[in-house]
Scaffold this motif. Sequence first.
Motif, PDB file in Angstrom:
ATOM      1  N   LEU A   1       0.857  -1.185   0.000  1.00 17.71           N
ATOM      2  CA  LEU A   1       0.000   0.000   0.000  1.00 17.71           C
ATOM      3  C   LEU A   1       0.891   1.232   0.000  1.00 17.71           C
ATOM      4  O   LEU A   1       1.600   1.471   0.978  1.00 17.71           O
ATOM      5  CB  LEU A   1      -0.908   0.020   1.231  1.00 17.71           C
ATOM      6  CG  LEU A   1      -1.984  -1.057   1.304  1.00 17.71           C
ATOM      7  CD1 LEU A   1      -2.677  -1.035   2.650  1.00 17.71           C
ATOM      8  CD2 LEU A   1      -2.998  -0.874   0.188  1.00 17.71           C
ATOM      9  N   PRO A   2       0.876   2.004  -1.084  1.00 15.74           N
ATOM     10  CA  PRO A   2       1.712   3.206  -1.099  1.00 15.74           C
ATOM     11  C   PRO A   2       1.139   4.284  -0.174  1.00 15.74           C
ATOM     12  O   PRO A   2      -0.076   4.420  -0.043  1.00 15.74           O
ATOM     13  CB  PRO A   2       1.674   3.644  -2.555  1.00 15.74           C
ATOM     14  CG  PRO A   2       0.408   3.082  -3.097  1.00 15.74           C
ATOM     15  CD  PRO A   2       0.128   1.832  -2.324  1.00 15.74           C
ATOM     16  N   VAL A   3       2.033   5.025   0.479  1.00 14.47           N
ATOM     17  CA  VAL A   3       1.654   6.143   1.336  1.00 14.47           C
ATOM     18  C   VAL A   3       2.519   7.329   0.942  1.00 14.47           C
ATOM     19  O   VAL A   3       3.749   7.253   1.030  1.00 14.47           O
ATOM     20  CB  VAL A   3       1.870   5.799   2.831  1.00 14.47           C
ATOM     21  CG1 VAL A   3       1.523   6.997   3.712  1.00 14.47           C
ATOM     22  CG2 VAL A   3       1.066   4.573   3.234  1.00 14.47           C
ATOM     23  N   HIS A   4       1.892   8.385   0.456  1.00 10.96           N
ATOM     24  CA  HIS A   4       2.598   9.615   0.077  1.00 10.96           C
ATOM     25  C   HIS A   4       3.773   9.347  -0.869  1.00 10.96           C
ATOM     26  O   HIS A   4       4.886   9.828  -0.651  1.00 10.96           O
ATOM     27  CB  HIS A   4       3.078  10.376   1.309  1.00 10.96           C
ATOM     28  CG  HIS A   4       1.981  10.707   2.277  1.00 10.96           C
ATOM     29  ND1 HIS A   4       0.939  11.552   1.967  1.00 10.96           N
ATOM     30  CD2 HIS A   4       1.752  10.279   3.541  1.00 10.96           C
ATOM     31  CE1 HIS A   4       0.123  11.642   2.994  1.00 10.96           C
ATOM     32  NE2 HIS A   4       0.588  10.866   3.966  1.00 10.96           N
ATOM     33  N   GLY A   5       3.542   8.548  -1.893  1.00  9.81           N
ATOM     34  CA  GLY A   5       4.561   8.312  -2.911  1.00  9.81           C
ATOM     35  C   GLY A   5       5.668   7.358  -2.511  1.00  9.81           C
ATOM     36  O   GLY A   5       6.717   7.329  -3.154  1.00  9.81           O
ATOM     37  N   GLU A   6       5.446   6.576  -1.464  1.00  5.95           N
ATOM     38  CA  GLU A   6       6.463   5.628  -1.007  1.00  5.95           C
ATOM     39  C   GLU A   6       5.803   4.327  -0.581  1.00  5.95           C
ATOM     40  O   GLU A   6       4.665   4.313  -0.123  1.00  5.95           O
ATOM     41  CB  GLU A   6       7.224   6.176   0.213  1.00  5.95           C
ATOM     42  CG  GLU A   6       7.978   7.445  -0.050  1.00  5.95           C
ATOM     43  CD  GLU A   6       8.618   7.972   1.225  1.00  5.95           C
ATOM     44  OE1 GLU A   6       9.774   8.419   1.131  1.00  5.95           O
ATOM     45  OE2 GLU A   6       7.987   7.944   2.293  1.00  5.95           O
ATOM     46  N   TRP A   7       6.563   3.242  -0.722  1.00 11.84           N
ATOM     47  CA  TRP A   7       6.172   1.977  -0.120  1.00 11.84           C
ATOM     48  C   TRP A   7       6.739   1.983   1.291  1.00 11.84           C
ATOM     49  O   TRP A   7       7.895   2.343   1.500  1.00 11.84           O
ATOM     50  CB  TRP A   7       6.771   0.795  -0.880  1.00 11.84           C
ATOM     51  CG  TRP A   7       6.362   0.655  -2.302  1.00 11.84           C
ATOM     52  CD1 TRP A   7       7.162   0.745  -3.392  1.00 11.84           C
ATOM     53  CD2 TRP A   7       5.052   0.361  -2.808  1.00 11.84           C
ATOM     54  NE1 TRP A   7       6.442   0.544  -4.539  1.00 11.84           N
ATOM     55  CE2 TRP A   7       5.134   0.304  -4.203  1.00 11.84           C
ATOM     56  CE3 TRP A   7       3.811   0.150  -2.203  1.00 11.84           C
ATOM     57  CZ2 TRP A   7       4.040   0.043  -5.014  1.00 11.84           C
ATOM     58  CZ3 TRP A   7       2.711  -0.107  -3.010  1.00 11.84           C
ATOM     59  CH2 TRP A   7       2.839  -0.169  -4.389  1.00 11.84           C
TER      60      TRP A   7
ATOM     61  N   LEU B   1       8.264   5.289  -4.857  1.00 13.11           N
ATOM     62  CA  LEU B   1       7.578   4.650  -5.979  1.00 13.11           C
ATOM     63  C   LEU B   1       8.332   4.856  -7.295  1.00 13.11           C
ATOM     64  O   LEU B   1       8.186   4.069  -8.222  1.00 13.11           O
ATOM     65  CB  LEU B   1       6.154   5.208  -6.123  1.00 13.11           C
ATOM     66  CG  LEU B   1       5.179   4.829  -5.017  1.00 13.11           C
ATOM     67  CD1 LEU B   1       3.841   5.538  -5.222  1.00 13.11           C
ATOM     68  CD2 LEU B   1       4.975   3.345  -4.949  1.00 13.11           C
ATOM     69  N   GLY B   2       9.159   5.884  -7.373  1.00  7.90           N
ATOM     70  CA  GLY B   2       9.941   6.152  -8.575  1.00  7.90           C
ATOM     71  C   GLY B   2      11.137   5.232  -8.753  1.00  7.90           C
ATOM     72  O   GLY B   2      11.758   5.211  -9.816  1.00  7.90           O
TER      73      GLY B   2
END
Length: 169
Positions: A66-72, A148-149
């Motif tokens: 579940l991503p949170v604010h552009g991060e795993w 996520l990038g």
Amino acid sequence: MLDVHNHQGKFGQDYLRALASAAGLIVFSYDLDRVGIDLGFRSPGRAGGFTAPAIEVQVKSWSKPLPVHGEWHFDGLTEQQFNWLAGPDYTIPRYLFLVSLPPERAEYAQFEPGAMTLRYLAYFLSLEGEEPVADPDPARRREVTVPLGNVLTIKSLLRLLDSTLVGAG
């Protein structure tokens, strides 16, 4: 048939082997896992005046990201596993490779005319700038955040190998 946990882990490693093969890299593993490294990736040639640059990785796979604010936010590393990746003291750079995959194993690979798609994506994270945990407990977890990038592709995998040459020499 493999149990769910082993199947997921094997698929994660095989996913990375397929990616490395597409990138033209050699994949290696050690005969005994005593330092938290699952796979290594090596360029078979010379780059930047160096022969066969390499990286080592710990592979983790998960089916409920579940991503949170552009991060795993990954909490699947024990403090000991974290320490095997943290800090700048390694002669071969180390990374965490996180493979995200479907919860149902029947969905790991999707087929259509002329193509097979491995699902979903893999991500990378360097913990070189992190301080190892003092007195690590193998039962305690250490959460890490993976942008996520940081998608692992042929190009980014080759770039990680190229980064082994920065500062060398």
